[in-house]
Design a protein around this motif. Structure first.
Motif, PDB file in Angstrom:
ATOM      1  N   GLU A  99       0.819  -1.218   0.000  1.00 45.48           N
ATOM      2  CA  GLU A  99       0.000   0.000   0.000  1.00 45.48           C
ATOM      3  C   GLU A  99       0.849   1.263   0.000  1.00 45.48           C
ATOM      4  N   TYR A 100       1.899   1.303   0.820  1.00 40.83           N
ATOM      5  CA  TYR A 100       2.661   2.530   1.002  1.00 40.83           C
ATOM      6  C   TYR A 100       4.038   2.510   0.349  1.00 40.83           C
ATOM      7  N   GLY A 101       4.430   1.411  -0.247  1.00 42.42           N
ATOM      8  CA  GLY A 101       5.726   1.344  -0.897  1.00 42.42           C
ATOM      9  C   GLY A 101       6.862   1.199   0.097  1.00 42.42           C
ATOM     10  N   LEU A 102       7.997   1.834  -0.217  1.00 44.32           N
ATOM     11  CA  LEU A 102       9.190   1.707   0.603  1.00 44.32           C
ATOM     12  C   LEU A 102       9.360   2.944   1.464  1.00 44.32           C
ATOM     13  N   THR A 103       9.635   2.718   2.748  1.00 44.68           N
ATOM     14  CA  THR A 103       9.691   3.817   3.701  1.00 44.68           C
ATOM     15  C   THR A 103      10.904   3.708   4.604  1.00 44.68           C
ATOM     16  N   THR A 104      11.258   4.853   5.193  1.00 41.80           N
ATOM     17  CA  THR A 104      12.382   4.950   6.125  1.00 41.80           C
ATOM     18  C   THR A 104      12.060   6.067   7.122  1.00 41.80           C
ATOM     19  N   PRO A 105      12.599   6.020   8.338  1.00 40.04           N
ATOM     20  CA  PRO A 105      12.171   7.003   9.349  1.00 40.04           C
ATOM     21  C   PRO A 105      12.656   8.426   9.128  1.00 40.04           C
ATOM     22  N   ASP A 106      13.852   8.607   8.551  1.00 39.77           N
ATOM     23  CA  ASP A 106      14.491   9.925   8.524  1.00 39.77           C
ATOM     24  C   ASP A 106      14.326  10.587   7.159  1.00 39.77           C
ATOM     25  N   PRO A 107      13.814  11.821   7.101  1.00 42.04           N
ATOM     26  CA  PRO A 107      13.639  12.506   5.812  1.00 42.04           C
ATOM     27  C   PRO A 107      14.937  12.678   5.032  1.00 42.04           C
ATOM     28  N   ALA A 108      16.044  12.905   5.740  1.00 43.14           N
ATOM     29  CA  ALA A 108      17.322  13.099   5.054  1.00 43.14           C
ATOM     30  C   ALA A 108      17.777  11.807   4.375  1.00 43.14           C
ATOM     31  N   VAL A 109      17.573  10.686   5.043  1.00 44.20           N
ATOM     32  CA  VAL A 109      17.902   9.387   4.446  1.00 44.20           C
ATOM     33  C   VAL A 109      16.984   9.106   3.266  1.00 44.20           C
ATOM     34  N   SER A 110      15.722   9.437   3.422  1.00 45.90           N
ATOM     35  CA  SER A 110      14.751   9.228   2.352  1.00 45.90           C
ATOM     36  C   SER A 110      15.156   9.962   1.084  1.00 45.90           C
ATOM     37  N   GLU A 111      15.683  11.179   1.214  1.00 46.79           N
ATOM     38  CA  GLU A 111      16.091  11.958   0.051  1.00 46.79           C
ATOM     39  C   GLU A 111      17.245  11.283  -0.687  1.00 46.79           C
ATOM     40  N   VAL A 112      18.187  10.713   0.048  1.00 47.84           N
ATOM     41  CA  VAL A 112      19.319  10.022  -0.587  1.00 47.84           C
ATOM     42  C   VAL A 112      18.816   8.802  -1.355  1.00 47.84           C
ATOM     43  N   LYS A 113      17.938   8.033  -0.737  1.00 50.10           N
ATOM     44  CA  LYS A 113      17.398   6.845  -1.391  1.00 50.10           C
ATOM     45  C   LYS A 113      16.585   7.226  -2.632  1.00 50.10           C
ATOM     46  N   ALA A 114      15.785   8.276  -2.516  1.00 49.08           N
ATOM     47  CA  ALA A 114      14.976   8.719  -3.651  1.00 49.08           C
ATOM     48  C   ALA A 114      15.863   9.152  -4.817  1.00 49.08           C
ATOM     49  N   GLN A 115      16.965   9.827  -4.512  1.00 50.43           N
ATOM     50  CA  GLN A 115      17.880  10.252  -5.573  1.00 50.43           C
ATOM     51  C   GLN A 115      18.567   9.046  -6.208  1.00 50.43           C
ATOM     52  N   ALA A 116      18.917   8.054  -5.404  1.00 53.22           N
ATOM     53  CA  ALA A 116      19.495   6.831  -5.956  1.00 53.22           C
ATOM     54  C   ALA A 116      18.521   6.159  -6.917  1.00 53.22           C
ATOM     55  N   MET A 117      17.251   6.161  -6.575  1.00 51.65           N
ATOM     56  CA  MET A 117      16.232   5.594  -7.455  1.00 51.65           C
ATOM     57  C   MET A 117      16.179   6.350  -8.778  1.00 51.65           C
ATOM     58  N   ARG A 118      16.269   7.678  -8.711  1.00 51.51           N
ATOM     59  CA  ARG A 118      16.209   8.487  -9.936  1.00 51.51           C
ATOM     60  C   ARG A 118      17.458   8.305 -10.794  1.00 51.51           C
ATOM     61  N   SER A 119      18.590   8.072 -10.174  1.00 53.15           N
ATOM     62  CA  SER A 119      19.862   8.010 -10.896  1.00 53.15           C
ATOM     63  C   SER A 119      20.132   6.653 -11.519  1.00 53.15           C
ATOM     64  N   ALA A 120      19.429   5.615 -11.083  1.00 54.26           N
ATOM     65  CA  ALA A 120      19.764   4.252 -11.494  1.00 54.26           C
ATOM     66  C   ALA A 120      18.891   3.761 -12.651  1.00 54.26           C
ATOM     67  N   ARG A 121      19.514   3.010 -13.557  1.00 54.82           N
ATOM     68  CA  ARG A 121      18.774   2.362 -14.656  1.00 54.82           C
ATOM     69  C   ARG A 121      18.020   1.130 -14.157  1.00 54.82           C
ATOM     70  N   ARG A 122      18.667   0.363 -13.275  1.00 58.26           N
ATOM     71  CA  ARG A 122      18.075  -0.848 -12.690  1.00 58.26           C
ATOM     72  C   ARG A 122      18.090  -0.693 -11.171  1.00 58.26           C
ATOM     73  N   ARG A 123      17.060  -1.255 -10.521  1.00 56.76           N
ATOM     74  CA  ARG A 123      16.950  -1.090  -9.064  1.00 56.76           C
ATOM     75  C   ARG A 123      16.553  -2.425  -8.449  1.00 56.76           C
ATOM     76  N   VAL A 124      17.292  -2.807  -7.413  1.00 56.03           N
ATOM     77  CA  VAL A 124      17.027  -4.058  -6.701  1.00 56.03           C
ATOM     78  C   VAL A 124      16.799  -3.724  -5.229  1.00 56.03           C
ATOM     79  N   PHE A 125      15.666  -4.162  -4.689  1.00 55.50           N
ATOM     80  CA  PHE A 125      15.431  -4.010  -3.264  1.00 55.50           C
ATOM     81  C   PHE A 125      15.929  -5.239  -2.529  1.00 55.50           C
ATOM     82  N   VAL A 126      16.637  -5.007  -1.418  1.00 59.60           N
ATOM     83  CA  VAL A 126      17.128  -6.104  -0.583  1.00 59.60           C
ATOM     84  C   VAL A 126      16.636  -5.894   0.843  1.00 59.60           C
ATOM     85  N   GLY A 127      16.064  -6.939   1.436  1.00 62.99           N
ATOM     86  CA  GLY A 127      15.573  -6.796   2.806  1.00 62.99           C
ATOM     87  C   GLY A 127      15.027  -8.098   3.347  1.00 62.99           C
ATOM     88  N   ILE A 128      15.212  -8.320   4.645  1.00 57.74           N
ATOM     89  CA  ILE A 128      14.699  -9.520   5.283  1.00 57.74           C
ATOM     90  C   ILE A 128      13.180  -9.477   5.372  1.00 57.74           C
TER      91      ILE A 128
END
Length: 253
Positions: free
Chosen positions: A179-208
């Motif tokens: 429903e809500y997609g991928l989330t993280t607690p800190d807005p500053a961290v979220s911005e880095v992740k969002a930029q990585a998503m925009r910069s990458a041709r391929r994206r792989v999510f990794v998580g337990i």
């Protein structure tokens, strides 16, 4: 110790240690196991913990985020399998973004050392893990260092990252839900992740598997933005199928 004090103590222990067990809490708090189970049920109803077989672990939110040190002690075999499988998705990528966190650090350590790669990361631990690799060039993004995760954030980090076109990004999150997609607690961290998503041709999510269904404060991506999700077999196959219907291939290891 009254009921509220006991529940605050349980939550404090869970956040300090990364998880709690019913039997150990019953001994420590001098109460019955059933009392602890009721406490954990109440804490779960308030969105503060998620229960597991025989215990619980804290839910990360805007007010709480586990440290990197805690993450290195939980579910390590599963995280190692995820990292190995994710590294196997490298393909012909020459430039790779590796996110902050313990599982991405394990991915960095699993990358092949016999081929030329450029690794971009905000994580000091990832950079350190690859610093001695002769054929891997490491670009460490500058910025403010968050002591809890040993990674850089803020506009210096995102500005530098925005200048790259990256073949493949390995991205983690504190929570992933349909429903809500991928989330993280800190807005500053979220911005880095969002930029990585925009910069990458391929994206792989990794998580337990414990990340699935969890929702944190800041949303930075949708499930369908990823070509692949790599998790462990703790995620039920039926639930994996539901995520795959949103677009990505789901690999359980």
């Amino acid at each position: 110790m009254d009921t509220d004090e006991r529940r605050r103590e349980i939550l404090q222990i869970a956040r300090r240690d990364g998880s709690v067990e019913v039997a150990a809490l019953a001994v420590k708090l001098s109460v019955a196991k059933e009392t602890v189970r009721r406490d954990l049920h109440t804490l779960e109803e308030h969105g503060l913990v998620r229960r597991t077989h025989g215990g619980a672990y804290p839910v990360e939110s805007a007010g709480f985020e586990s440290t990197l040190a805690v993450r290195t002690t939980r579910l390590v075999p599963q995280k190692s399998r995820i990292a190995a499988a994710a590294a196997g998705l490298l393909g012909d990528a020459e430039t790779v973004f590796v996110d902050e966190g313990f599982t991405p650090q394990l991915i960095a350590e699993a990358l092949p050392l016999d081929r030329a790669l450029t690794v971009v990361t905000a994580s000091l631990t990832v950079a350190t893990a690859l610093a001695d690799a002769e054929k891997i060039a490491v670009l460490l993004l500058g910025g403010r260092v968050r002591g809890s995760t040993m990674a850089t954030v803020d506009h210096w980090t995102t500005r530098m990252l925005s200048e790259f076109v990256i073949d493949l990004a390995y991205v983690g999150a504190n929570g992933i839900s349909r429903e809500y997609g991928l989330t993280t607690p800190d807005p500053a961290v979220s911005e880095v992740k969002a930029q990585a998503m925009r910069s990458a041709r391929r994206r792989v999510f990794v998580g337990i598997h414990t990340k699935f269904g969890a929702v944190s404060f800041c949303r930075f991506a949708e499930v369908g933005d990823f070509e692949t999700i790599v998790t462990d077999a703790g995620l039920p196959s039926a639930e994996a199928q539901r995520y795959s219907l949103l677009g990505p291939q789901v690999i359980r290891v």
